[in-house]
Design a protein around this motif. Structure first.
Motif, mmCIF file in Angstrom:
data_model
loop_
_atom_site.group_PDB
_atom_site.id
_atom_site.type_symbol
_atom_site.label_atom_id
_atom_site.label_comp_id
_atom_site.label_asym_id
_atom_site.label_seq_id
_atom_site.Cartn_x
_atom_site.Cartn_y
_atom_site.Cartn_z
ATOM 1 N N SER A 1 0.849 -1.369 -0.104
ATOM 2 C CA SER A 1 -0.041 -0.087 -0.263
ATOM 3 C C SER A 1 0.911 1.217 -0.087
ATOM 4 C CB SER A 1 -0.945 0.151 1.345
ATOM 5 O OG SER A 1 0.022 0.227 2.456
ATOM 6 N N ARG A 2 0.300 2.407 -0.395
ATOM 7 C CA ARG A 2 1.029 3.806 -0.063
ATOM 8 C C ARG A 2 1.881 3.970 1.269
ATOM 9 N NH1 ARG A 2 -3.384 5.013 -3.363
ATOM 10 N NH2 ARG A 2 -4.658 5.170 -1.463
ATOM 11 N N GLY A 3 0.977 3.407 2.292
ATOM 12 C CA GLY A 3 1.582 3.483 3.519
ATOM 13 C C GLY A 3 2.784 2.892 3.839
ATOM 14 N N GLU A 4 2.631 1.607 3.417
ATOM 15 C CA GLU A 4 3.991 0.556 3.627
ATOM 16 C C GLU A 4 5.033 1.177 2.527
ATOM 17 O OE1 GLU A 4 1.788 -3.265 2.301
ATOM 18 O OE2 GLU A 4 3.338 -3.807 3.858
ATOM 19 N N ARG B 1 5.720 4.103 1.844
ATOM 20 C CA ARG B 1 6.344 5.545 2.277
ATOM 21 C C ARG B 1 7.076 5.089 3.606
ATOM 22 N NH1 ARG B 1 0.489 8.677 1.790
ATOM 23 N NH2 ARG B 1 0.827 9.276 -0.144
ATOM 24 N N ASP C 1 0.433 4.096 -8.044
ATOM 25 C CA ASP C 1 0.699 5.409 -7.037
ATOM 26 C C ASP C 1 2.088 6.145 -7.545
ATOM 27 O OD1 ASP C 1 -0.059 3.188 -4.438
ATOM 28 O OD2 ASP C 1 -1.433 4.414 -5.546
ATOM 29 N N ASP D 1 5.068 8.280 -6.033
ATOM 30 C CA ASP D 1 4.752 8.376 -4.605
ATOM 31 C C ASP D 1 5.730 7.158 -4.019
ATOM 32 O OD1 ASP D 1 4.010 8.449 -1.927
ATOM 33 O OD2 ASP D 1 2.135 8.971 -2.372
ATOM 34 N N ASP E 1 -1.255 7.834 6.632
ATOM 35 C CA ASP E 1 0.063 7.301 5.951
ATOM 36 C C ASP E 1 -0.667 6.880 4.674
ATOM 37 O OD1 ASP E 1 0.614 5.420 9.047
ATOM 38 O OD2 ASP E 1 1.354 7.301 8.317
ATOM 39 N N GLU E 2 -1.687 6.549 4.570
ATOM 40 C CA GLU E 2 -2.165 5.799 3.095
ATOM 41 C C GLU E 2 -2.736 6.907 2.384
ATOM 42 O OE1 GLU E 2 -1.999 2.911 2.269
ATOM 43 O OE2 GLU E 2 -1.325 1.830 4.060
ATOM 44 N N PHE E 3 -3.348 8.282 2.766
ATOM 45 C CA PHE E 3 -3.903 8.972 1.744
ATOM 46 C C PHE E 3 -3.112 9.359 0.674
ATOM 47 C CE2 PHE E 3 -7.458 11.719 1.073
ATOM 48 C CZ PHE E 3 -7.004 12.779 0.300
ATOM 49 N N PRO E 4 -3.579 9.386 -0.562
ATOM 50 C CA PRO E 4 -2.756 9.530 -1.721
ATOM 51 C C PRO E 4 -2.283 10.959 -1.718
ATOM 52 C CG PRO E 4 -4.940 9.306 -2.425
ATOM 53 C CD PRO E 4 -5.004 9.040 -1.013
#
Lengths: 380, 387
Positions: free
Chosen positions: A146-149, A151, A209, A212, B24-27
């Motif tokens: 995911s984006r969270g991971e 990042r 993404d 990012d 953390d997840e928000f694009p």
């Protein structure tokens, strides 16, 4: 255990209804995936929710090429290699020279074990480079994260890399927010990586993404470089002009180990096990994940009828100077180790060093119009 | 959406949530210009990430095309897709504002009317063939009970193909035709379909690819057309079905007649087998892209407007007529030789008959204007009021 309710929903359909049409396909996945194996594995899911369909999607979408055998599957996390071993073990065996599920892989990043390698003739060897990949334990892999991971990986990587000093002191350039000047410099240095366009990569979901969480770190000397969140969490590259592969490998080993120490301190070491070595997104990169190579001028040897045979025996492969799938230009070839799994880093770089030395000797002989028949090596 | 479904959605989502926060997840949408980016807030994201549709479609899947395609400063793309019928309900907090923005202020409480009775169209059989080269009407349909192209499995997609074939095979008369599966088309068949401008190929647009709708290509994709080559159905491209009626010349009435007759017949054939199209009284026909809700209908002509298109008021006239122009290659292409694709701009909030009426009336007026300008006369008295 994460429940993947989409996967459960798909179970309403029979194996026959869901099994992919692989009739036009020529990749490792298509070769191995029978209906039986599909039926056995399709109900499973890794703890993070990665399923068989996710593993094979890239191979379904990219039938392959009659002459190039692509792998056609990816891992979404460390557990993929265990949960889907009935599919991945045969693929690994096929791709990595018969490597068995019971085999043990050895890791050797002690650069002092490399013999020679500091004297490849710079009249022929234009540059030397060693690269590998690393995955950070506790995070899922680029096809799935995911984006969270992503990042989180970037953040940890920046912390680790910014604590490096001496010859490793450097700077991070996130892809998002790079200035035009920085971008041009990175392109000129041949460091910049861009959003993947190859459908082999995009079909796996690793380009989501973009850009990012992606970036490039390199040391001030421009001899040590790390790509963050491209096809793997980290790609680590040591390179310099000329033929001093020993120095390139020394810097590679030292840098890698420093980075690993820092990640371990944060309780996020690298994914590794004694069977598969370093765990990476693509099964082709398991083991050492290492590609050590040179750009070398071989205008005469490359036109010799035994060139391919010599490479095979030396356990080396050729590529054009643009990397995989490019053509050579001006008789200059990218020559690197063919193996990844089942031999150590030192062993693989030794093969490159010894092999390139031999090929340069052959090139010199051919320049003088002499035969190389007496120099053809035995199969390594 | 029933309470039972709500409970399932919540429970499933709880199981799949990991340790990362909404923040953390928000694009990162700072470089973005699409409807999803315009309307998605961090608060909305934190609420909606805890939901999932019964088939497992999540918020991140809804928005992925919009995250991956920042958009264009002049073209406002939608940036989100539905994975199943329930997407529009489970994620209404995001999709309602997107729908309202895209469809001229259409409110969550509004009702959409469906009118596929071609007798209600006035005129349209006499558009001047010296100017109107061809006429075409297309729409999409989704089969209830199956996931949509971004999300469907191979098994579902093949079932959609099977059911579609069964329905289309039983069409008769003017509509009798044949199915050509993409994966075993002969070279000759392929060439003919290209020549007829019927063949669709694997999507290359990143807007479509990012949604996942091109997976497993060309499995279960195909083209059906009638023997007369005036009625065509695409199976499993961006929607389950795309239905197209077309012919040369300006007889839009006949094109629309065939369109309605064919569609209605196909729908009743599906119903006979216990399947219906996704439809509700708020959103009309439910399709993959929110931009195609309502009628999903684009009715248009290829027409010669070399003079009119250069007139200072061309854009204004189109806007007032509720029409849009495209090049003759379709969306995002340029006009060639003064020939434009002129079609309805609306999809939702107007019926099929109303939209085709606007095209018929508008094209008639544009033709008049073109003729005036040819003679060097003014068109000022012809400029219409906003429809």
């Amino acid at each position: 255990m994460t429940k993947n309710c989409h996967n459960d929903y798909k179970m309403k359909f029979s194996v026959d209804e869901e099994y992919p049409d692989l009739s036009k396909h020529n990749n490792h996945m298509a070769k191995v995936l029978t209906k039986e194996i599909y039926g056995k594995l399709r109900g499973k899911s890794t703890p993070s929710g990665f399923t068989l369909d996710d593993v094979i999607q890239t191979g379904v979408d990219n039938p392959g090429h009659p002459f190039i055998m692509t792998v056609g599957c990816v891992a979404g996390d460390e557990e993929s290699y265990e949960v889907f071993k009935d599919l991945l073990d045969p693929i690994i065996s096929d791709r990595h020279g018969g490597y068995k599920p019971t085999d043990k892989h050895k890791t050797d990043l002690n650069f002092e074990n490399l013999k020679g390698g500091d004297d490849l003739d710079p009249n022929y060897v234009l540059s030397s480079r060693v690269r590998t990949g690393r995955s950070i334990k506790g995070f899922t892999l680029p096809p799935h994260n995911s984006r969270g991971e992503r990042r989180g990986i970037e953040k940890l990587s920046i912390e680790a890399l910014s604590s490096l000093d001496g010859e490793f002191k450097g700077k991070y350039y996130p892809l998002n927010g790079m200035t035009d000047a920085e971008q041009e410099q990175l392109i000129a240095d041949h460091f910049l990586f861009d959003k993947p366009v190859s459908p082999l990569l995009t079909c796996s979901g690793m380009a989501r993404d973009w850009p990012d969480g992606r970036g490039i770190w390199h040391n001030d000397n421009k001899t040590f470089l790390v790509w963050v969140n491209e096809e793997d969490h980290l790609r680590v590259i040591s390179m310099q002009k000329g033929g001093n592969m020993k120095e390139v490998f020394r810097r590679f080993c030292v840098g890698l180990q420093k980075i690993e120490e820092i990640f371990k301190k944060h309780n996020h070491g690298f994914m590794w096990n004694e069977h598969l070595g370093y765990i990476l997104t693509c099964p082709s990169n398991l083991g050492t994940g290492l590609r050590g190579g040179v750009h070398v001028k071989l205008p005469k040897l490359s036109t010799h009828p035994k060139f391919e045979e010599i490479l095979t025996r030396l356990r080396l492969q050729k590529r054009g100077t643009g990397g995989v799938d490019t053509a050579s230009v001006g008789g200059v070839f990218d020559i690197s180790n063919a193996d990844r799994l089942g031999s150590s880093e030192v062993e693989q770089v030794q093969l490159v060093v010894d092999g390139v030395k031999l090929m340069v000797e052959m090139e010199k002989k051919l320049e003088k119009g002499e035969s190389i028949d007496g120099m053809i090596p035995a199969q390594k | 959406m029933s309470e039972k479904v709500e409970n399932i959605c919540h429970a499933m989502a709880q199981l799949t949530l990991r340790e990362w926060s909404a923040e953390d997840e928000f694009p990162d949408l700072s470089q973005h210009s699409n409807l999803m980016a315009k309307h998605l807030t961090t608060d909305m994201y934190s609420r909606l990430r805890e939901r999932v549709t019964p088939t497992g479609f999540t918020l991140d899947r809804v928005i992925q095309p919009g995250v991956d395609n920042p958009g264009h400063p002049f073209i406002m793309t939608v940036g989100c897709v539905a994975g199943d019928e329930e997407t529009y309900e489970v994620f209404k907090e995001l999709l309602d504002p997107v729908i309202e923005d895209r469809h001229g202020g259409y409110k969550p409480s509004d009702k959409h009317k469906t009118d596929l009775n071609p007798d209600n169209l006035k005129g349209g059989d006499d558009l001047d063939p010296n100017y109107v080269l061809s006429s075409r009407v297309r729409t999409g349909r989704s089969i209830r009970g199956f996931c949509l192209p971004p999300h469907c499995s191979r098994g579902e997609r093949r079932m959609v193909e099977k059911l579609s074939n069964e329905a289309l095979d039983s069409l008769t008369g003017d509509l009798k035709g044949k199915y050509y599966a993409l994966k075993n088309m002969t070279d000759a068949e392929q060439q003919q379909l290209i020549d007829d401008h019927f063949l669709f190929d694997k999507p290359v647009s990143p807007l479509l690819l990012a949604s996942g709708m091109a997976r497993d290509w060309p499995d279960a994709r195909g083209i059906w057309h009638n023997d007369n080559k005036t009625f065509l159905v695409w199976v499993n491209e961006e929607d389950h079905l795309r239905v197209i009626s077309m012919q040369k010349g300006g007889n839009m009435k006949e094109v629309f007649n065939r369109f309605c007759t064919g569609l209605t017949k196909i729908e009743s054939l599906f119903k006979e087998k216990g399947h219906e199209f996704m439809w509700n009284e708020h959103l009309g026909y439910v399709l993959t892209c929110p931009s195609n809700l309502g009628t999903g209908l684009r009715a248009g002509v290829h027409m010669k407007l070399p003079n009119m298109s250069k007139h200072a008021k061309f854009e204004e006239v189109l806007k007032r007529l509720r029409l849009q122009k495209r090049g003759t290659g379709g969306v995002d292409t340029a006009a060639v030789g003064g020939v434009f694709d002129i079609s309805n701009a609306d999809r939702l909030g107007f019926s099929e008959v109303e939209l085709v009426q606007m095209v018929v009336d508008g094209v008639k007026l544009l033709t008049e204007m073109e003729k005036r300008l040819e003679k060097g006369q003014s068109i000022d008295d012809l400029i219409p009021a906003q429809k």
